[in-house]
Structures are given as structure tokens and as C-alpha cells.
Design an enzyme around this catalytic site. Structure first.
Site, PDB file in Angstrom:
ATOM      1  N   ASP A 699      -2.989   3.599   3.633  1.00  0.00           N
ATOM      2  CA  ASP A 699      -3.948   2.623   2.515  1.00  0.00           C
ATOM      3  C   ASP A 699      -5.498   3.172   2.336  1.00  0.00           C
ATOM      4  O   ASP A 699      -5.676   3.944   3.143  1.00  0.00           O
ATOM      5  CB  ASP A 699      -3.799   1.520   2.996  1.00  0.00           C
ATOM      6  CG  ASP A 699      -4.593   0.434   2.128  1.00  0.00           C
ATOM      7  OD1 ASP A 699      -4.137   0.094   1.161  1.00  0.00           O
ATOM      8  OD2 ASP A 699      -5.634  -0.109   2.572  1.00  0.00           O
ATOM      9  N   GLU A 724      -2.742   6.710  -0.667  1.00  0.00           N
ATOM     10  CA  GLU A 724      -3.175   5.845  -1.803  1.00  0.00           C
ATOM     11  C   GLU A 724      -4.650   6.375  -2.176  1.00  0.00           C
ATOM     12  O   GLU A 724      -5.656   6.071  -1.648  1.00  0.00           O
ATOM     13  CB  GLU A 724      -3.259   4.351  -1.507  1.00  0.00           C
ATOM     14  CG  GLU A 724      -3.860   3.710  -2.794  1.00  0.00           C
ATOM     15  CD  GLU A 724      -4.424   2.240  -2.449  1.00  0.00           C
ATOM     16  OE1 GLU A 724      -4.316   1.221  -3.354  1.00  0.00           O
ATOM     17  OE2 GLU A 724      -4.817   2.154  -1.396  1.00  0.00           O
ATOM     18  N   ASP A 807      -0.533  -3.860  -6.128  1.00  0.00           N
ATOM     19  CA  ASP A 807      -1.725  -4.123  -6.623  1.00  0.00           C
ATOM     20  C   ASP A 807      -1.729  -3.995  -8.025  1.00  0.00           C
ATOM     21  O   ASP A 807      -2.409  -5.080  -8.579  1.00  0.00           O
ATOM     22  CB  ASP A 807      -2.802  -2.746  -6.115  1.00  0.00           C
ATOM     23  CG  ASP A 807      -3.185  -3.066  -4.717  1.00  0.00           C
ATOM     24  OD1 ASP A 807      -3.255  -4.315  -4.203  1.00  0.00           O
ATOM     25  OD2 ASP A 807      -3.203  -2.176  -3.811  1.00  0.00           O
TER      26      ASP A 807
END
Length: 920
Positions: A699, A724, A807
Site C-alpha cells: 500500500d 500501489e 479505492d
């Protein structure tokens, strides 16, 4: 980070014997730059590189500011045509200039006198972006949140769940000129918003501009606690533009500003509506920005008919005062000497080793020039250029060198010597080719000897840990040397013939890369992976998601998925798991640790690998410090505030400065601390062993250097890993640019920092698909060289393609894919190279059967992450391509049929504005 740099180092002579040290420079969202420093012998351990208010000690890892002042030799661009010119060359120069401008912040009443309007502007050229969020009246702890939808200007891009990025647009009404850009934000009445927080970002340089090293804060309520970074009426403050460290004063120009002091003691216990307490204001803040300016220096050499001396004519278009720091040499060693007089006007000696001549303004008033006479006994002319005490220009780290003709030479013999030199170079290259193999064989033999040594010594346990590490470091050094030799001796291919190193064997023998083959390298899988994101933003609400997902393992396997990505497993302040607290507590809202182990085992039985979602950038604290700041951690990893980066403005960390972007909602972890890295490695290994994870989804990797990820992956040895790295694409006045090379380069840079041990989500491809499908601009799907425009066009084996995730879609919808066109997106990513990722919400929807058929086409034709794409059409209303000569596809309402010829095609799948063919 951008800052003005003053290198207070005297020039060195005999630069040909000097080895410059390249220092990597990390900017936010930008690729590394290079700063050249003198060799270690000329720098003591206390040498400091200073800027106006910042300093760094030269050490092993130095994050230095941008400083580029260099010249590159090229062939003569405009050679003089005179027959008596013996030598002529133009040296292009790239240098930096500091532009001064202003940031403008204005709060005005709206046209209806009930609402308010916040304007932020800048009068410097650039691609300016407002990175902003809000604070709410009932906020506790977290300082940023996303604003209500009606406040967000059109064309804005959401950044996760806490910020918005809005491009500033050119103003048509300002008196500041063409360079003035601004953005306006409407503030509605009766809002629950207590403040607007923002920083300004320049996409051209990657520089961020803050207020006193913190976020700008515009209060919308009168009773907000006094803070040094608040902007408003009667709020005097100073300002650092970005990290430039220049303290500036504000100019308040509001006509109706009144002190709030009289209201300080009148706080009501009832909630207040912010906009009813507002006062308008206008603030100007000085700002500086570095820009690159291109100039050149031209030098020509003639023979003086009377004295036989060499006459040098030097001209440059660099404005202002320019000093030529010069000398001569007598042989190829290029040792600086001072020639005898006469010298040009305004020439002084410098330490009896060189001369300094002020260049004279040219008659045209543009640029400067000099004429210098050098005796025929000298074979070369050496120089560097001084612009000021802080800026010197040289030739790629060396002195500029001009060969001179001596009395024993003639132009003909000079050409003969050049020809012979070329021939000697060719012979030398051939000789190097013959000897390289022998030399590298010797290095490899030495590496094997060291490996045998360390292995045998480990068995007998006779070597200390330090001795073993010393041997490993020597192995690494030798391997790097062998690789360097290999890189300098491999042939050069045209771009069309370049094949990824891992793909070479696959091209030669398809059986080497197959679903059954061993993984190519740590973290990159076999190349045939198909990823399923096994959750959405609401999955935690059932409280038993692991058990629900377990029931779908067999079905997902039947679709052809080979990897599933599970949600964050740790205890978290937020129920979704992305605000982790105690890393070893795996009882989350998705289920307990036993249920997690159970679902992992179920996927393994179904033949599916499992990725854990690990949040390494930030961690929520358990306790407050003596100042009331949440920065003391509990649990098994009971870190203190040394584990938090020093430049996180909200959590008073005592670590080093961050190596990436800060995440505002939680303490940002300092990965440069050895104890932090040790604990994280142990935790990842524990997850691998205790839970059975096969790899990681990482992340917010923008928050810390990719080199730390390399360490973590080398320690935990995942089967597959993906990071990410999400930031904004390039826009001009709200319209997406066709060229997104800078955006995908930032992702590539991160992957490269991990040493290629991880892939990254191809955010570039997602963004381009958005614009192409939403606006019927399918020409965007081919870059300027006729290749896919995302990461998959440059490094397909590390590109994880997707169209939606928790997201961007789900109930958050921060960047939702164009509605009704999802299957066009899947028709693209499931037929193209890269590793495709399919979102859970789409798999179990009315798209299920179409996605399943696309997955079958990919598997049946053995398409993989390195498949070869030939783009056939990229026009306004249609994009078409042939992949591996096995599959043809088209998306868009326009027409396409695969070419008929020796290869026959049959329709495999057709849907709304997409069609797939297979070679018969």
C-alpha cells in the site's frame, strides 16, 4: 523537493584525473537526478553542502537538491566555413535560473453574498496543481478529509480518501499576464467545514510548496485554535516556498479586515457554522522556482599568419557577467599551465595555476565573447565557465578541452592522426571483446570461490557474522563489476528489437515460460498470473468476510484466476484495515486469525496463490507523548517517536526525513531506521510462515524509497509482489495530455528502485483508458512510437493492469471507470501484456460471463505478461491490436477486421463496442 543550492567549492584542476561521485537525488514524484561532487580525497568527513537554510553532510546515502549545470560535447552544429578554421565546436549548455513570483490566496464573498469563494493562484510558469483537503468541525486527530462533492471543481482528481488534486487554469481576467494560473473553490453556506488545507505542486519539477514547512490552512471558523500556518486577516506569518528555505513576508491587501481578538472570549458551546464567521482577505506570498535554460558556447581555432600562434574565438549567448577560467596544456595528460603574456583584457591570475578572463559583451548586446592567443608550443586549451560563486559550468564533469595545432602539425597530418586514432580505437574495441570473456570468466570463478568459502565456513560455524557479511559484500561488488562489463559490451539494438531479458528465453523456447515453470525471479511470478482482488470497500461490514470468500475459492479457480489479493489483515483504527495499529494482531473486521489461515488454505487447495495487503508506509500509535501527540506505539512492536519521519508535520517524529510523500492521516514510518527495517522483515517472514501468504500487495509505496521495498522482498522472498504507486497524470487546463511518459516514468523509477523485485499497478494505463473511452478518443491508446502508452508499453512484465479497485470504484468511487464501458476496459487488459487484475465487484456482477470468456481466451492462447502487441488502429473511434499473432481485438464503436491472408481469424467473443478474434 526543490531548493536553491550554493556549492561553495573552488574549481579543481586536472579534471581528467578526477573521479566525480554521482549522488542520487529523490524528488517527489520525479525520477532521480544526478549531482556531481568532488572525489573523496578532496572532501573531509565534515564537508557540508549548504543551501540558504538547509544543509546536508556528505554520507553514504545523500538526498541532495537538484543542481544541474553541465555541457555535453557534440559535433559542430554550425561549423565556420572559412578555409583557415582548424577547429570549430559548439557546446550546448543546460543551466538553472531562479525565477521569482508570487502565490495569491484570496477569500471573497460569492455573487449572492451568502456563499464564499476561495481563490489560489500563482504567476510563475508551470503546471500547477492544488493538492487540497478539508478539516471538519467534528474532526479529531486526522487533519485532512475529502471535501463535499459540490465543493470540488470540475476536472479534479481524488487522491485516496483524504485529498483532491485540482489543476490551476490560466486566468483570462488577471493583470499578471499569460503566466497567471488560478483555481476557484466555492464554499457553500451552513457548511460543516472548519478549514481548507492545501499545498501547491508544480508537475514540471515535482516541487511542493508549503507554508513554513507545513500545509497552508485557511480557517472558515473564527474560534479555530491559533496556529502558525493559518492564513487569514491579521495573521502575520513567514513562508518557505517548498523547501527553498527562504523566509518571506506577506502583503495583506484586504480593505475590510478586523481583529478577532474581541471574539476570543465569546466561545459558544453550540456548534458554529463556519461561513457565518468569515472575513474576506487577500494575501501575496513570494515564491521562487528553478527553471532549466538552454544556452551554448562556441569555440573556433585559427592560425595567426604573422606569429603562427593559435587564435581562439569563444562566444556564448549566456547573459550577464561570465568569467572564463582557463589554462593550457602541452600533452595528453592535460595538466593545467598558465601561458605567457599577452593575455586578453580584464584577465587575472588565479593561484598561479590558471587565468580568469571576463568575457566582453557582444556588439549586438546579446551574449559575450573573447579572443585569446595561445603559443604554438601548447597542444590544448582547457577551460571552465564561472557564472557566480555558486555556479560553474563544465563538460560533463570534466574541463572543456580544445585541441590546438602545434608547429609540427598540419591539418593533413591532424586528419591522418585522427584516422589512425579511430583505427586504434576499433582495434582496441575488438581486443576488448576478445579479452572480456576471459576477464569475466575470472570474476565468475572468484565469485564461485567466495560462495564455496562462505558456505563451508557457515557449516563449520567458524566465521563471525561480520566476516560472512564481508564476503557477501565482496561477492556483490564482483557481480556488479561483471554486470558493468557486460552492459558496456552488449550490442546496441533498435527499439523494435529490444526484448526484456526475462523474455528472451520465452521467445526462443515457449516451453520455458509456462504456468508450470518455476518463478522467474523473486516477486514476479511466472508471467502467466491473473489476479483477482478479493474484496471491496464494504467487505469488512459482514464481520466474516474470510468465510464468505472461502466459499468462492473453487469458483474463482474455475474462472482461471491464479492469484487472489486479500484485504489488510491487521488490527486497524479504520475498519477497512488501512490504518494499522498492532501489526501482530490479526483479528480484524474481516475475521480472526484462524479464519484467515483457513481461507488461505482453501485458496491453496484450489491452486490459487494468496497476496496479503501490507501497509508499511504508516502506522497508528497507541499512546500520546508528553505534548499530547499520538506517536508512541504499543503491541509487540513498541516503537517510540524515532520510528516516525522528522518532516511529518503532525506527529513530532524524531527520525530522519522522509524518503517519499507523507500520508497525512497517520504517523509516517521512517524506514531508514535499522530497527524498523529489522522488525518489518521479521513481521513479513512471520506472515509468510504463520498465515501462508505467497506474496504482497504493498500500500502507498509513494511514501518511502523503493530500495527499502527491495530489502523487504529479498528477506521475505514472495512469489509475487505489486506496489500501489498512485499519483496524478499530466493535464493541461483540465485536459489529459496525450504524452504520459513522465507519469509512467515515475512508476518505472519506483520499480527500478526495488531492483525489479516487484511490479506496480499500471495507473497510467487506467487513466488513459478513462479518457479514451469516456470521450471517444481511442487514439490515446498508442504513444508517439506506436506502442501502448502505459507502463505495459515500457516494462510489461512489471505492469499490473486494472480498471477498478476498492479505492477507485466500490462505494468510494474516487476515480470510477466510465459507466457501461467496463467490458471494453477488460477486453483491453485481458488480451494485452502485463498482469491483469480483475475487481471483485465486476466478477460477481452481470459481467461475470463476459469476463469468464475473456479469461478463457487469455489462457487458451497462452497470453502472458510479455506478449507482443502490434497496434493496427488507434483512431478517434476505434483501437485495434494483434497480440502474439494469436489474438486480435478491437474496442470502440469504429470498424476493424483483422487482416486476411495466410492467417485466418475466427470470432471468439463480441460485446458492446468490443470484439475478440482468435487465429484459426
Amino acid at each position: 523537493m526543490s531548493m536553491s543550492t550554493a556549492l561553495t567549492l573552488e574549481p579543481l584542476f586536472g579534471f581528467n584525473t578526477r573521479r566525480d561521485i554521482p549522488i542520487s537525488i529523490i524528488h517527489r514524484s520525479s525520477k532521480p537526478k544526478t549531482l556531481l561532487l568532488p572525489p573523496p580525497s578532496s572532501l573531509s568527513s565534515s564537508t557540508i553542502i549548504k543551501s540558504s537554510s538547509w544543509s546536508w553532510s556528505v554520507s553514504h546515502k545523500l538526498h541532495a537538491p537538484k543542481f544541474e549545470a553541465f555541457a555535453a560535447n557534440t559535433d559542430t552544429l554550425e561549423p565556420l566555413q572559412s578555409s583557415d578554421v582548424l577547429f570549430s565546436k559548439i557546446f550546448p549548455i543546460n543551466r538553472t535560473e531562479l525565477l521569482e513570483g508570487k502565490i495569491f490566496v484570496r477569500l471573497d464573498q460569492g455573487k449572492d453574498l451568502r456563499n464564499w469563494e476561495l481563490t489560489v493562484g500563482c504567476n510563475l510558469p508551470g503546471k500547477w496543481v492544488l493538492h487540497w483537503g478539508v478539516s471538519r468541525l467534528d474532526d479529531v486527530g486526522s487533519e485532512w478529509d475529502q471535501p463535499p462533492r459540490d465543493m470540488i471543481p470540475p476536472g479534479s482528481v481524488p487522491i485516496k480518501d483524504y485529498a483532491i488534486e485540482t489543476h490551476l487554469k490560466k486566468s483570462t481576467s488577471s493583470s499578471e499576464g499569460d503566466n497567471f494560473h488560478e483555481v476557484k473553490i466555492d464554499l457553500t453556506s451552513n457548511s460543516e467545514i472548519s478549514a481548507i488545507n492545501f499545498v501547491l505542486k508544480d508537475e514540471e519539477t515535482g516541487a511542493w510548496f508549503q507554508h513554513k514547512g507545513r500545509d497552508f490552512k485557511v480557517p472558515l471558523v473564527s474560534y479555530m485554535k491559533e496556529d502558525a500556518n493559518i492564513i487569514g486577516p491579521k495573521k502575520g506569518f513567514s513562508f518557505w516556498p517548498g523547501a527553498l528555505g527562504q523566509i518571506s513576508n506577506i502583503l495583506l491587501k484586504s480593505e475590510a479586515m478586523h481583529s478577532n481578538d474581541q471574539n476570543d472570549g465569546k466561545q459558544s458551546s453550540e456548534p458554529k457554522q463556519g461561513n457565518s464567521q468569515l472575513e474576506g482577505f487577500y494575501v501575496e506570498l513570494p515564491i521562487t522556482k528553478e527553471v532549466t535554460v538552454s544556452n551554448s558556447i562556441s569555440v573556433s581555432v585559427k592560425k595567426c599568419a604573422e606569429t603562427a600562434n593559435n587564435l581562439l574565438y569563444l562566444e556564448t549567448d549566456i547573459p550577464g557577467e561570465v568569467l572564463l577560467h582557463w589554462g593550457v596544456c602541452k600533452d595528453d595528460m592535460r595538466k593545467w599551465e598558465v601561458p605567457p603574456a599577452p593575455h586578453p583584457a580584464e584577465t587575472v591570475a588565479f593561484k598561479n595555476r590558471a587565468l580568469r578572463t571576463k568575457l566582453q559583451s557582444r556588439d549586438s548586446g546579446k551574449g559575450n565573447s573573447a579572443e585569446i592567443s595561445v603559443g604554438e608550443e601548447f597542444s590544448g586549451f582547457l577551460f571552465v565557465v564561472k557564472l557566480d560563486d555558486n555556479n560553474w559550468l563544465n563538460d560533463k564533469g570534466n574541463d572543456f578541452y580544445i585541441p590546438l595545432s602545434s608547429s609540427s602539425n598540419s591539418l593533413t597530418s591532424k586528419r591522418k592522426d585522427q584516422s589512425e586514432a579511430v583505427q586504434r580505437e576499433v582495434t582496441k574495441v575488438e581486443s576488448q571483446k576478445e579479452s572480456t570473456s576471459t576477464f569475466t570468466d575470472g570474476i565468475i570463478s572468484e565469485i564461485r570461490h567466495l560462495v564455496t568459502d562462505i558456505s563451508s565456513e557457515k557449516t563449520r560455524k567458524t566465521k563471525s557474522k561480520e566476516a560472512q557479511e564481508s564476503i557477501l559484500q565482496e561477492i556483490e561488488r564482483l557481480a556488479a563489476e561483471a554486470y558493468s562489463i557486460f552492459r558496456t559490451n552488449v550490442p546496441t539494438f533498435s527499439e523494435e528489437t529490444i526484448v526484456e531479458p526475462e523474455a528472451v528465453a520465452a521467445v526462443e523456447s515457449e516451453t520455458l515460460v509456462s504456468p508450470e515453470a518455476p518463478k522467474i525471479s523473486s516477486g514476479t511470478g511466472t508471467g502467466y498470473e491473473i489476479l483477482c482482488q478479493g474484496f471491496n470497500w464494504e467487505s469488512h461490514k459482514s464481520g466474516r468476510w474470510y468465510m464468505e470468500l472461502k466459499e468462492k475459492a473453487a469458483e474463482l479457480s474455475s474462472f482461471g484466476f491464479t492469484v487472489v489479493w486479500l484485504p489488510p489483515p491487521t488490527e486497524s483504527v479504520s475498519p477497512e484495515g488501512y490504518m494499522p495499529k498492532d501489526l501482530y494482531n490479526l483479528n480484524s473486521r474481516y475475521g480472526n486469525i484462524d479464519e484467515l489461515k483457513d481461507v488461505v488454505k482453501s485458496f491453496h487447495r484450489a491452486g490459487i496463490k494468496v497476496l496479503g495487503d501490507v501497509v508499511l508506509n504508516h502506522r497508528c500509535a497507541h499512546f500520546k507523548n508528553q505534548n499530547g501527540i499520538w506517536n508512541i506505539f504499543g503491541g509487540r512492536l513498541n516503537w517510540d517517536d524515532r520510528a516516525i519521519v522528522a518532516d511529518d508535520p503532525h506527529f513530532q517524529g524524531r527520525g530522519n526525513k522522509s524518503s517519499g510523500d507523507n500520508f497525512h492521516a497517520a504517523p509516517n514510518i521512517d524506514h531508514s531506521q535499522e530497527f524498523v527495517r529489522k522488525d518489518i522483515k521479521e513481521w513479513l517472514l512471520w506472515l509468510r510462515k504463520e498465515i501462508g501468504y505467497d506474496g504482497w500487495r504493498l500500500d502507498f509505496v509513494r511514501g518511502f524509497w523503493g530500495g527499502y521495498v527491495k530489502d523487504y522482498l529479498e528477506a521475505s522472498e514472495p512469489y509475487f509482489a505489486v506496489g500501489e504507486y498512485w499519483d496524478s497524470l499530466s493535464y493541461t487546463y483540465g485536459e489529459m495530455d496525450h504524452n504520459q511518459d513522465a507519469h509512467r516514468q515515475r512508476i518505472i523509477d519506483w520499480i527500478n528502485a526495488t531492483n525489479g523485485t516487484a511490479g506496480a499497478f499500471d495507473v497510467t494505463t487506467k487513466g488513459i483508458l478513462h479518457s479514451a473511452l469516456d470521450k471517444c478518443e481511442y487514439w490515446r491508446l498508442s504513444d508517439q512510437k506506436g506502442k501502448p502508452p502505459g507502463v505495459l508499453g515500457w516494462w510489461p512484465s512489471r505492469a499490473v493492469t486494472f480498471i477498478e479497485n476498492h479505492d477507485t470504484g466500490s462505494t468510494q468511487g474516487h476515480w470510477r471507470f466510465p459507466s457501461g464501458k467496463e467490458m471494453q476496459g477488460y477486453a483491453y487488459i485481458l488480451t494485452h501484456p502485463g498482469t491483469p487484475s480483475v475487481f471483485f465487484d465486476h466478477i460477481f456482477s452481470h459481467y461475470k460471463s463476459e469476463i469468464s470468456m475473456l479469461l478463457s481466451v487469455r489462457q487458451r492462447n497462452k497470453l502472458h505478461c510479455r506478449s507482443i502487441v502490434k497496434i493496427c488502429k488507434a483512431e478517434r473511434d476505434v483501437y485495434a491490436a494483434i497480440i502474439d499473432d494469436k489474438v486480435a481485438m478491437k474496442i470502440g464503436p469504429g470498424h476493424f477486421e483483422p487482416p486476411s491472408g495466410s492467417q485466418k481469424w475466427s470470432s471468439a467473443l463480441e460485446g458492446r463496442d468490443y470484439k475478440i478474434w482468435e487465429a484459426s
